[in-house]
Design an enzyme around this catalytic site. Structure first.
Site, mmCIF file in Angstrom:
data_model
loop_
_atom_site.group_PDB
_atom_site.id
_atom_site.type_symbol
_atom_site.label_atom_id
_atom_site.label_comp_id
_atom_site.label_asym_id
_atom_site.label_seq_id
_atom_site.Cartn_x
_atom_site.Cartn_y
_atom_site.Cartn_z
ATOM 1 N N GLU A 364 0.631 -1.187 0.118
ATOM 2 C CA GLU A 364 -0.045 0.073 0.055
ATOM 3 C C GLU A 364 0.667 1.368 -0.104
ATOM 4 O O GLU A 364 0.540 2.199 0.651
ATOM 5 C CB GLU A 364 -0.868 0.162 1.200
ATOM 6 C CG GLU A 364 -1.900 -0.846 1.237
ATOM 7 C CD GLU A 364 -3.084 -0.634 0.145
ATOM 8 O OE1 GLU A 364 -3.302 0.455 -0.226
ATOM 9 O OE2 GLU A 364 -3.659 -1.672 -0.235
HETATM 10 C C1 LIG Z 1 2.865 -9.545 0.250
HETATM 11 C C2 LIG Z 1 2.559 -8.389 -0.839
HETATM 12 C C3 LIG Z 1 1.383 -8.393 -1.460
HETATM 13 C C4 LIG Z 1 1.182 -7.545 -2.545
HETATM 14 N N1 LIG Z 1 -0.024 -7.277 -3.083
HETATM 15 C C5 LIG Z 1 -0.272 -6.632 -4.177
HETATM 16 C C6 LIG Z 1 -1.594 -6.593 -4.807
HETATM 17 O O1 LIG Z 1 -2.683 -7.328 -4.185
HETATM 18 N N2 LIG Z 1 -1.773 -5.693 -5.819
HETATM 19 C C7 LIG Z 1 -0.626 -4.982 -6.372
HETATM 20 O O2 LIG Z 1 -0.979 -4.295 -7.186
HETATM 21 N N3 LIG Z 1 0.571 -5.107 -5.580
HETATM 22 C C8 LIG Z 1 0.445 -5.868 -4.649
HETATM 23 N N4 LIG Z 1 1.741 -5.701 -4.035
HETATM 24 C C9 LIG Z 1 3.055 -5.122 -4.405
HETATM 25 C C10 LIG Z 1 3.097 -3.783 -3.680
HETATM 26 O O3 LIG Z 1 2.185 -2.806 -3.863
HETATM 27 C C11 LIG Z 1 4.567 -3.197 -4.226
HETATM 28 O O4 LIG Z 1 5.600 -4.024 -3.865
HETATM 29 C C12 LIG Z 1 4.863 -1.766 -3.703
HETATM 30 O O5 LIG Z 1 3.935 -0.914 -4.451
HETATM 31 C C13 LIG Z 1 6.314 -1.413 -4.168
HETATM 32 O O6 LIG Z 1 6.969 -1.647 -5.533
HETATM 33 P P1 LIG Z 1 8.139 -2.308 -5.801
HETATM 34 O O7 LIG Z 1 8.134 -3.486 -4.855
HETATM 35 O O8 LIG Z 1 8.033 -2.367 -7.332
HETATM 36 O O9 LIG Z 1 9.321 -1.381 -5.343
HETATM 37 P P2 LIG Z 1 9.823 -0.265 -6.126
HETATM 38 O O10 LIG Z 1 8.886 0.664 -6.640
HETATM 39 O O11 LIG Z 1 10.604 -0.956 -7.107
HETATM 40 O O12 LIG Z 1 10.747 0.552 -5.035
HETATM 41 C C14 LIG Z 1 11.962 -0.130 -4.839
HETATM 42 C C15 LIG Z 1 12.546 0.682 -3.286
HETATM 43 O O13 LIG Z 1 13.128 1.973 -3.934
HETATM 44 C C16 LIG Z 1 12.042 2.990 -3.162
HETATM 45 N N5 LIG Z 1 11.892 4.132 -3.980
HETATM 46 C C17 LIG Z 1 11.063 4.271 -4.909
HETATM 47 N N6 LIG Z 1 10.818 5.480 -5.382
HETATM 48 C C18 LIG Z 1 11.694 6.350 -4.592
HETATM 49 C C19 LIG Z 1 11.893 7.635 -4.444
HETATM 50 N N7 LIG Z 1 11.303 8.531 -5.062
HETATM 51 N N8 LIG Z 1 12.679 7.954 -3.460
HETATM 52 C C20 LIG Z 1 13.072 7.108 -2.594
HETATM 53 N N9 LIG Z 1 12.875 5.858 -2.464
HETATM 54 C C21 LIG Z 1 12.100 5.458 -3.574
HETATM 55 C C22 LIG Z 1 11.060 2.337 -2.591
HETATM 56 O O14 LIG Z 1 10.333 2.859 -1.546
HETATM 57 C C23 LIG Z 1 11.686 0.877 -2.448
HETATM 58 O O15 LIG Z 1 12.317 0.814 -1.144
HETATM 59 C C24 LIG Z 1 2.131 -6.781 -2.733
HETATM 60 C C25 LIG Z 1 3.521 -6.770 -2.345
HETATM 61 C C26 LIG Z 1 3.847 -7.836 -1.259
HETATM 62 C C27 LIG Z 1 5.106 -7.855 -0.634
#
Ligand SMILES: Cc1cc2nc3c(=O)[nH]c(=O)nc-3n(C[C@H](O)[C@H](O)[C@H](O)COP(=O)(O)OP(=O)(O)OC[C@H]3O[C@@H](n4cnc5c(N)ncnc54)[C@H](O)[C@@H]3O)c2cc1C
Length: 388
Positions: A364
């Site tokens: 979220e």
């Molecule tokens: C158990 C689980 C259930 C989930 N369920 C769903 C679901 O039902 N539907 C769905 O759509 N998604 C779901 N997700 C996905 C989740 O919403 C994403 O993992 C989340 O939005 C973060 O995206 P990412 O993992 O691609 O990280 P990324 O966007 O790749 O980010 C990587 C890191 O960089 C940091 N970062 C990014 N931009 C910046 C910035 N500008 N400044 C500083 N730091 C930054 C982030 O905070 C993070 O630490 C789920 C994830 C998990 C683990």
């Protein structure tokens, strides 16, 4: 802000607590090991009205106020935060997105059976190459006659096992950014839809999460949610609800970290005294107490603001989600420390709290994103003030 609870709210919380102790507590560890939540548990919760959340009565819901919703989710999460996640889906993007932007027919076909626990849904936003930056999605949408053809993949999508459909998104043209995004309801059984769960996850194990692949999926026009190009607004329309539910769950798990740690600290004898008598242990307990109370204050305040009719309260939802989940991460780490080697044992729930806590800081919206949103508003770089 009035933070006293009505008799009705307290009675709903009691119903949730009774259900959690009777139906969920005996299975929670097994669910974690088997990476599965039995569907019949969802049916039993639905029979008690526990899946209906804030969805109005005319669409099969209870039309709960947000404070009641928060209390129920917190109570369930004290025992089984994964079940609380499933319970919050109809009030989150999958349900609230259809409520806000869906046609009457979509509400009748998808939303009503969802809140009754008959046909469940999920929300597919994240992609392998785009998580935080939602508008960078690459799933394509092509117009074809009166219909659409969708191609791409969504990653980390939850409820892959139980969901019968997904509210998901694609772009007509990536160069349009947010303005090119469309929202669709896509059924799991349609040709070209495949689900590929990630097995043996570190945390959040019983919720089946993984890839939703969309290969030449033909989507009838009546399954477009909102208008063409309105998908980004659909994806963002329920972020407060989603963040409120995560914050409430984090409060529930933190309350359990505190209860388990206090009990164990009184029982565990080291150097001939209960470890509860050592000030370094007391310091961890004190941090949990204060963290829990402040996380609850931010979370209930967000719920109360929503009950005042505020549609948008993004800063407040970021504050509650970020703070409550950071408190949980610290509390779960301290609980594991208090349990020493026993925190590695599946015999004690603190091992599960510890494994789950990290992902609360990621789902979220990551906590980095929430820090940015809060700071940008404070610095006048972004307007996210509450609006009606
Ligand atoms: C158990 C689980 C259930 C989930 N369920 C769903 C679901 O039902 N539907 C769905 O759509 N998604 C779901 N997700 C996905 C989740 O919403 C994403 O993992 C989340 O939005 C973060 O995206 P990412 O993992 O691609 O990280 P990324 O966007 O790749 O980010 C990587 C890191 O960089 C940091 N970062 C990014 N931009 C910046 C910035 N500008 N400044 C500083 N730091 C930054 C982030 O905070 C993070 O630490 C789920 C994830 C998990 C683990």
């Amino acid at each position: 802000m009035d933070l006293s609870f009505s008799q009705e709210q307290l009675s709903l919380a009691r119903t949730a607590r009774d259900f959690a102790e009777r139906e969920l507590a005996p299975r929670v560890q097994q669910n974690d090991e088997q990476e599965h939540v039995p569907r019949e548990l969802i049916a039993r919760a639905a029979a008690l009205g526990l899946m209906e959340g804030v969805i109005p009565e005319e669409y099969g819901g209870s039309g709960l106020d947000y404070v009641s919703f928060t209390l129920i989710i917190e109570e369930i999460a004290k025992v089984d935060q994964i079940f609380a996640t499933l319970m919050s889906f109809p009030s989150g993007l999958a349900g609230a997105g259809i409520l806000r932007f869906g046609s009457d027919e979509q509400k009748r076909r998808y939303l009503v059976p969802f809140v009754r626990g008959e046909r469940l849904g999920g929300a597919g936003v994240t992609e392998p190459g785009s998580g935080t930056d939602v508008a960078a999605m690459r799933t394509t949408v092509t117009r074809d006659g009166g219909d659409y053809v969708v191609n791409g993949a969504k990653a980390w999508i939850s409820n892959l096992d139980h969901a019968d459909w997904f509210l998901t998104f694609g772009t007509l043209d990536p160069s349009l950014g947010r303005r090119g995004i469309c929202a669709f309801i896509i059924e799991k059984e349609w040709p070209g839809v495949e689900v590929h769960p990630v097995k043996n996850k570190t945390g959040f194990r019983p919720i089946v999460t993984g890839e939703l692949r969309l290969n030449d999926v033909r989507v009838p026009r009546e399954n477009l949610v909102g208008k063409e190009g309105e998908g980004f607004a659909v994806a963002m329309c329920a972020v407060e609800n989603g963040r409120l539910a995560v914050a409430a769950r984090a409060c529930g798990v933190t309350a359990s970290c505190l209860a388990e740690s206090s009990r164990y600290a009184r029982e565990r004898i080291v150097f001939e005294r209960p470890i509860a008598e050592y000030q370094l242990i007391q310091s961890k307990i004190a941090d949990m107490v204060v963290g829990l109370e402040t996380a609850r204050a931010l979370t209930y305040r967000l719920a109360w603001l929503k009950d005042q009719g505020l549609e948008r309260c993004r800063k407040e939802s970021s504050m509650a989600k970020m703070y409550a989940t950071d408190v949980l991460m610290r509390s779960a780490t301290d609980a594991a420390q208090i349990f020493g080697a026993y925190s590695a044992s599946p015999e004690y729930p603190v091992s599960r709290y510890f494994r789950d806590a990290k992902f609360f800081q990621i789902v979220e919206g990551t906590n980095e994103l929430h820090r940015l949103l809060i700071a940008e508003e404070e610095l006048g770089l972004r307007q996210t003030r509450p609006t009606r």
